[in-house]
Scaffold this active site. Structure first.
Site, PDB file in Angstrom:
ATOM      1  N   SER A   3       0.984  -1.335  -0.063  1.00 22.53           N
ATOM      2  CA  SER A   3      -0.187  -0.018   0.022  1.00 22.53           C
ATOM      3  C   SER A   3       1.002   1.293   0.053  1.00 22.53           C
ATOM      4  CB  SER A   3      -1.020   0.125   1.153  1.00 22.53           C
ATOM      5  OG  SER A   3      -2.084  -0.623   0.985  1.00 22.53           O
TER       6      SER A   3
ATOM      7  N   TYR B 299     -10.271   2.787   5.536  1.00 24.17           N
ATOM      8  CA  TYR B 299      -9.369   2.232   4.439  1.00 24.17           C
ATOM      9  C   TYR B 299      -9.937   1.528   3.427  1.00 24.17           C
ATOM     10  CZ  TYR B 299      -4.454   1.343   3.188  1.00 24.17           C
ATOM     11  OH  TYR B 299      -3.200   1.373   2.359  1.00 24.17           O
ATOM     12  N   SER B 300      -9.559   2.071   2.176  1.00 21.03           N
ATOM     13  CA  SER B 300     -10.240   1.449   1.080  1.00 21.03           C
ATOM     14  C   SER B 300      -9.282   1.330  -0.322  1.00 21.03           C
ATOM     15  CB  SER B 300     -11.475   2.141   0.269  1.00 21.03           C
ATOM     16  OG  SER B 300     -12.236   1.991  -0.555  1.00 21.03           O
ATOM     17  N   ASN B 301      -9.127   0.051  -0.508  1.00 21.87           N
ATOM     18  CA  ASN B 301      -8.216  -0.319  -1.604  1.00 21.87           C
ATOM     19  C   ASN B 301      -9.150  -0.022  -3.024  1.00 21.87           C
ATOM     20  OD1 ASN B 301      -5.744  -1.136  -0.501  1.00 21.87           O
ATOM     21  ND2 ASN B 301      -6.941  -2.708   0.551  1.00 21.87           N
TER      22      ASN B 301
ATOM     23  N   GLY C  23       3.330   0.205   4.019  1.00 25.57           N
ATOM     24  CA  GLY C  23       2.632  -0.941   3.306  1.00 25.57           C
ATOM     25  C   GLY C  23       2.694  -2.298   3.849  1.00 25.57           C
TER      26      GLY C  23
END
Length: 349
Positions: free
Chosen positions: A58, A153-155, A296
Site C-alpha cells: 500500500s 481504509y479502501s483499496n 505498506g
C-alpha cells in the site's frame, strides 16, 4: 549525519522479534547510512543483498495520489469532481468525489482475494484479477457510510483512482508512474512487474506462516495490482523526500495532499495519532512535530517509513515477514519499526 550505530541497534531490535530480514535506511540532506540485519533465505542463510528489492504493497498509494494531484495541477480534472463524471457507472451512481477516493472517505469496502493457508497460497498465487472486476466486487458490497461522512481504509477507492489516471491520460497507470515519478527521480530499481510473479532484482525472500510453517511466498501476483510494485529502501526514500520537498507537486496540490483528517480507531492502533491526507499519512514526532509517509504490508513484505515535513530527513524499514500471533505481537513489530524511523528523524541537537 545519520547515527549508524543507533540505526543498526534499532534494526537489530526488529530482527530480534523473529523477522528474518530487516533493511533500514536513514538519510539527511547530506548523508545516508544503511543497515542490514538477518538473512535473505532462512534455508541457506544467504546474506541480504545491498539495497535489496521488495514489493511495496500500500505504499504505492502515495504514487497514485501524486499522479492524480499532478493531473489536478495540470487542470485536467478537479479534486471535487464526481467520479461518475469521468468513469460513468463505476460507483453505481453514488456521489463520490475524487478527493474522497484519495482520503478514504468514500465509504467503499474491499473485496480483495486472499489466502489463509499454504494450500490456498499454492492455488491462488499466480491468479491475475482484473482491476475492474475487483472494483465491481467492492462496489457491490454495502457502503460503510455516506460519502464524506466517515473514514475507512479502501483499496477499492485507490483502484478506481488508478482507472481514473488511465481514463484521463489514455495510458496505463504504471506507465504514468514511470513517466512522471520513477524516471524523473532516477528510481532505477522501482517498477511494476505486471503478470510476472518474480522479483527480477536481488532480494530477500518473503515469508508467511501457515499453521506453524514458515512458507516462502515470494513468487506471487498480488491481488491489488499497484501493491505489486517493486522498489528499494533507497528509491522509496528518494521519492518521499522529493514529494515533501516540493519537487513533484505544485504548492496548492501539496497543501491539498497534506490536509488531513483522523484515521479510524482501528487504524489508530497501528498509526497512533495518525491523520490521513491524500495518499499520505501524518503522525506525531516526539510530541512537537509531525512526520509523513505511507506504510505498506501484504503477504511477506512490510514497509514502514517516514519523512520530515521539509523532506530533508527520511527513514525506511523493510521487513520480509509479519508476526502472525496476537495483536500485541503484531503491534510490537510495528512499534519496533516505528522506532527505527522516528529515531532517525529526530532533529539534531
Amino acid at each position: 549525519m545519520p547515527d549508524y550505530r543507533k540505526l543498526r541497534r534499532n534494526a537489530e531490535a526488529v530482527s530480534a522479534l523473529g523477522i528474518p530480514a530487516v533493511q533500514a535506511r536513514a538519510t539527511t540532506r547530506y548523508a545516508t547510512c544503511a543497515a542490514r540485519v538477518g538473512v535473505a533465505d532462512v534455508r541457506t542463510g544467504s546474506a541480504i543483498p545491498a539495497d535489496g528489492a521488495f514489493r511495496i504493497a500500500s505504499t504505492s498509494k502515495s504514487f497514485t495520489a501524486t499522479v492524480v494531484l499532478q493531473l489536478v495541477g495540470e487542470g485536467r480534472l478537479g479534486l471535487d469532481d464526481p467520479v461518475e463524471r469521468w468513469l460513468p457507472g463505476i460507483v453505481a451512481g453514488r456521489p463520490i468525489t475524487i478527493r474522497q477516493l484519495l482520503q478514504h472517505t468514500s465509504g467503499l469496502q474491499d473485496a480483495l482475494p486472499t489466502w489463509n493457508s499454504k494450500a490456498e497460497y499454492l492455488q491462488m498465487r499466480y491468479q491475475r484479477f482484473s482491476t475492474k472486476d475487483l472494483v465491481a466486487n467492492g462496489v457491490a458490497l454495502p457502503q460503510l457510510f455516506d460519502p464524506g461522512k466517515g473514514w475507512a481504509y479502501s483499496n477499492t477507492g485507490y483502484m478506481i483512482a488508478e482507472l481514473l489516471i488511465e481514463r484521463i491520460t489514455g495510458q496505463p497507470w504504471d506507465r504514468e508512474f514511470d513517466r512522471r515519478i520513477f524516471r524523473p527521480l532516477g528510481m532505477r530499481h522501482t517498477y511494476w512487474p505486471g503478470t510476472s510473479p518474480d522479483i527480477r532484482l536481488p532480494h530477500a525472500k518473503q515469508y508467511q506462516r501457515f499453521d506453524g510453517e514458515l512458507v516462502d511466498v515470494t513468487s506471487q501476483i498480488p491481488s491489488y495490482p499497484a501493491g505489486g510494485i517493486v522498489s528499494t529502501t533507497r528509491d522509496l526514500d528518494t521519492f518521499f523526500r522529493a514529494l515533501l520537498g516540493g519537487r513533484l507537486l505544485r504548492p496548492a496540490e501539496l497543501t491539498a495532499m497534506k490536509t488531513t483528517r483522523p484515521v479510524s480507531s482501528e487504524i489508530a492502533e497501528i498509526w497512533p495519532g495518525g491523520e490521513y491526507g491524500l495518499g499520505l499519512v501524518s503522525r506525531p514526532l516526539f510530541g512537537v512535530d509531525r512526520y509523513w509517509g505511507h506504510d505498506g504490508g501484504d503477504s511477506g513484505s512490510i514497509v514502514i517509513l517516514g519523512v520530515t515535513d521539509d523532506g530533508r530527513r527520511g527513514a525506511v524499514v523493510s521487513m520480509n515477514f509479519a508476526l502472525d500471533g496476537s495483536k500485541p505481537e503484531l503491534l510490537s513489530q510495528q512499534r519496533a519499526a516505528d522506532k527505527v524511523v522516528t529515531d532517525a528523524l529526530r532533529p539534531p541537537r
